[in-house]
Structure formats: C-alpha cells, structure tokens
Enzyme design. Structure first.
Site, short mmCIF file in Angstrom:
data_model
loop_
_atom_site.label_atom_id
_atom_site.label_comp_id
_atom_site.label_asym_id
_atom_site.label_seq_id
_atom_site.Cartn_x
_atom_site.Cartn_y
_atom_site.Cartn_z
N SER A 126 10.06 5.94 8.90
CA SER A 126 9.16 6.98 8.38
C SER A 126 9.36 8.24 9.23
O SER A 126 9.93 8.17 10.33
CB SER A 126 7.71 6.48 8.54
OG SER A 126 6.78 7.53 8.39
N TYR B 80 0.57 2.24 13.19
CA TYR B 80 1.70 2.57 12.32
C TYR B 80 2.76 3.36 13.09
O TYR B 80 3.96 3.05 13.04
CB TYR B 80 1.19 3.38 11.13
CG TYR B 80 2.20 3.66 10.04
CD1 TYR B 80 2.37 2.77 8.98
CD2 TYR B 80 2.96 4.82 10.06
CE1 TYR B 80 3.28 3.03 7.97
CE2 TYR B 80 3.88 5.09 9.05
CZ TYR B 80 4.03 4.20 8.01
OH TYR B 80 4.93 4.46 7.01
P1 NAD Z 1 3.49 -0.38 -0.84
O1 NAD Z 1 2.12 -0.66 -0.37
O2 NAD Z 1 3.69 0.21 -2.20
O3 NAD Z 1 4.39 -1.68 -0.75
C1 NAD Z 1 4.42 -2.46 0.41
C2 NAD Z 1 4.77 -3.88 -0.01
O4 NAD Z 1 4.81 -4.65 1.20
C3 NAD Z 1 3.70 -4.51 -0.91
O5 NAD Z 1 4.31 -5.12 -2.01
C4 NAD Z 1 3.01 -5.51 0.00
O6 NAD Z 1 2.53 -6.65 -0.70
C5 NAD Z 1 4.14 -5.86 0.96
N1 NAD Z 1 3.61 -6.39 2.20
C6 NAD Z 1 2.68 -5.83 3.01
N2 NAD Z 1 2.38 -6.66 4.02
C7 NAD Z 1 3.15 -7.77 3.85
C8 NAD Z 1 3.28 -8.98 4.56
N3 NAD Z 1 2.51 -9.27 5.62
N4 NAD Z 1 4.18 -9.89 4.11
C9 NAD Z 1 4.92 -9.63 3.02
N5 NAD Z 1 4.82 -8.52 2.29
C10 NAD Z 1 3.95 -7.58 2.71
O7 NAD Z 1 4.13 0.54 0.30
P2 NAD Z 1 5.32 1.59 0.29
O8 NAD Z 1 4.74 2.95 0.30
O9 NAD Z 1 6.36 1.24 -0.72
O10 NAD Z 1 5.89 1.37 1.77
C11 NAD Z 1 7.03 0.58 2.02
C12 NAD Z 1 7.58 0.94 3.38
O11 NAD Z 1 7.91 2.33 3.41
C13 NAD Z 1 6.59 0.72 4.53
O12 NAD Z 1 7.25 0.22 5.66
C14 NAD Z 1 6.08 2.12 4.80
O13 NAD Z 1 5.67 2.27 6.13
C15 NAD Z 1 7.32 2.93 4.52
N6 NAD Z 1 7.03 4.34 4.24
C16 NAD Z 1 6.22 4.68 3.21
C17 NAD Z 1 5.95 6.01 2.98
C18 NAD Z 1 5.08 6.46 1.87
O14 NAD Z 1 4.72 7.64 1.85
N7 NAD Z 1 4.73 5.61 0.91
C19 NAD Z 1 6.50 6.99 3.81
C20 NAD Z 1 7.32 6.60 4.87
C21 NAD Z 1 7.58 5.26 5.07
#
Ligand code: NAD
Length: 265
Positions: free
Chosen positions: A147, A160
């Site tokens: 991120s 985070y």
């Molecule tokens: P999201 O909430 O849409 O999806 C996350 C997925 O991870 C979900 O399907 C959830 O069920 C799964 N998950 C969470 N905890 C879990 C566990 N203990 N075991 C198994 N599965 C688990 O989130 P997203 O926005 O797609 O984020 C995905 C990644 O991208 C994360 O690491 C997040 O930090 C990173 N990220 C997101 C953003 C953003 O703006 N959305 C920005 C930078 C980085």
C-alpha cells in the site's frame, strides 16, 4: 470541494496484456473480493491455474467458479491453516488484508496482533511453504499487495501501517534470497482502491465526521493525490500481472507505487 475524476472509459483488459502464464499455478490470498478477486481473474485470463484463498467461503467459491480456479476456505489468522494450502505454486499473491482505524492510545492490542498475523505472519509462512517449489523449478514470482501505507504513515492506522511496512521488509528479504534462483519478490503500492474495504472506510468516516461520502473522498482520502479518483482493482491486477511476465525478471525487491502522484506531492 474537489469532484472525483471518473476512471478512464477504455482500459486494456488484463487478458489483453500479452502476458502468458499457461504453465503456471498461482495462489491469491483474499481472492474472494476486491483486489484479490481482480488479481485472480487477471492471472486466470493469462492462462494460470489459480487457487483462490479466502476465509469467506461463498466469495472464494464464487470467484473460483467464475475463473475456473480452485477455492480454498482458510482463515489466515490461523498459522496451522497454511499447511493445508497447496505448496506447488509458481506465483504467490499475498493480498488478504483488513483495516482498523483508532488512535494508538485506544487501539485494541488483540486487533493489532490479528492484523500482523494476517498481513505479515501469513505471507511469511506462505513464502516459506511455496519457495522450495519455486527454487526447484528456477522460476517464481511473489507479489505482495502492500500500500502507499507501506511507504508512509497515516494517523489512526497503527496496525495497518506497521503490517505494510513489515511486508515491505519481508518482500526485500525474499528478493535477495530468491535472486540466484529465478524468483522475484516485489510490492505493489496502491493508493485508495474502489473495493469493499475502502467503501466501508468512506461510510465509517462519513458517519464519524457527519459529512457526505463525496466530502470524505475529496477532503480525507484524496487530499494528497493529484489524480482525484479512486484506483480500480483491475488496474492493480494489471500491475501484478505485468510483474509476473518474463520481461519483468530483472525487477525485484521493488515497490511499485500506484498512487496517482501521492508520493510526488
Ligand atoms: P477487501 O476487503 O475487498 O478484500 C479482502 C479479502 O481478504 C476479503 O475477501 C476477505 O474475506 C479476505 N480476508 C481478510 N482477512 C482474511 C483472513 N484472516 N483469512 C483469509 N482471508 C481474509 O479488500 P481490498 O481492498 O481488496 O484489499 C486487498 C489488499 O489490498 C489488502 O492487503 C489491502 O491492505 C490492500 N490495499 C487496499 C487498498 C484499497 O484502497 N482498497 C489500498 C492499498 C492496499
């Protein structure tokens, strides 16, 4: 108030990337939603066999069915679960993550520990499990979905920001150890992506501050981003896919910002 710039109408689909992964097997954590789902779809469109790992059974199965992949229901907070996942993996996408927003003085310690478990320990254990196969084949790709918060901090996101900075270090160690064995390890560093994780943050912040969702976007999330729109999950997936190509084999230990210019600001 700044209005959000709409995403470009025409973006090349990941399947049009020219990256071929027909003999490759990938594992994507958190593949049931958001960025993980987009990565799973992009890798499958490029020909890879994709294992979709998520604690949400319905989501994992839905995505796996849609892309012709294999669903694994697993809570990555449990270290023992890693041994139940496949180890014959060429492409490991460490993506599962979650957010908790609270001041340091009020941050629940058990929530902090849980976030490190899912976002640092699970990627470490998965690398440990999958690297021997990659080393034996002389080819591998580790893509860590970090991120902007892997490179800089924001207040109230102690767990985070800590976890993402740790993932950056872990990725670099994997890059050093994998270099003589054809394995690259990189981070992708998105700004705010339009996924359920961010939609929930927008909702919570709007309620907490008594402002509209549009104002949360303009005045909270996108203040430091010169490009005033959310990133789309398939744009992150395209970057992950690009890092899997043979033409990216000299890129390792890197962190690729997809931040709309945030880091330049
Ligand atoms: P999201 O909430 O849409 O999806 C996350 C997925 O991870 C979900 O399907 C959830 O069920 C799964 N998950 C969470 N905890 C879990 C566990 N203990 N075991 C198994 N599965 C688990 O989130 P997203 O926005 O797609 O984020 C995905 C990644 O991208 C994360 O690491 C997040 O930090 C990173 N990220 C997101 C953003 C953003 O703006 N959305 C920005 C930078 C980085």
């Amino acid at each position: 108030m700044t209005s959000e710039v709409p995403p470009p109408a025409l973006r090349p689909a990941p399947s049009a990337s020219g990256v071929r992964l027909t003999s490759r097997t990938a594992l994507v954590t958190g593949g049931g939603s958001g960025i993980g789902k987009a990565c799973a779809a992009a890798l499958a469109a490029a020909g890879a066999t994709v294992h979709v790992v998520d604690r949400d059974a319905e989501a994992a199965e839905r995505v796996a069915a849609a892309i012709g992949g294999v669903a694994h229901v697993a809570d990555l907070a449990d270290p023992a679960v890693i041994d139940t996942l496949p180890s014959g993996i060429d492409i490991l996408v460490n993506n599962a993550g979650l957010q908790h927003v609270a001041p340091l003085t009020e941050f629940p310690p058990e929530r902090f520990a849980h976030i490190q478990q899912v976002m640092v320990t699970a990627p470490f254990l998965l690398m440990r499990r999958c690297l021997p196969y990659m080393y034996a084949r002389g080819w591998g790709r580790i893509i860590n979905i970090s991120s902007v918060h892997g490179l800089r901090a924001s207040a109230y996101k102690a767990a985070y920001v800590t976890a993402k900075h740790a993932l950056e270090g872990l990725s670099k160690v994997a890059a050093l150890e994998g270099a003589p064995r054809g394995v690259t390890s990189n981070c992708v560093n998105p700004g705010y992506v339009r996924t359920p994780l961010v939609e929930n943050q927008i909702r919570d912040q709007a309620a907490a501050h008594g402002i509209s969702r549009a104002d949360v976007l303009a005045d909270v999330l996108l203040t430091r981003s010169p490009i005033k729109r959310l990133l789309e999950a398939d744009e992150v997936a395209s970057a992950a896919l690009w890092l899997c190509a043979d033409h990216s084999s000299y890129i390792t230990g890197a962190s690729l910002p997809l931040d709309g210019g945030w880091g330049a600001n």
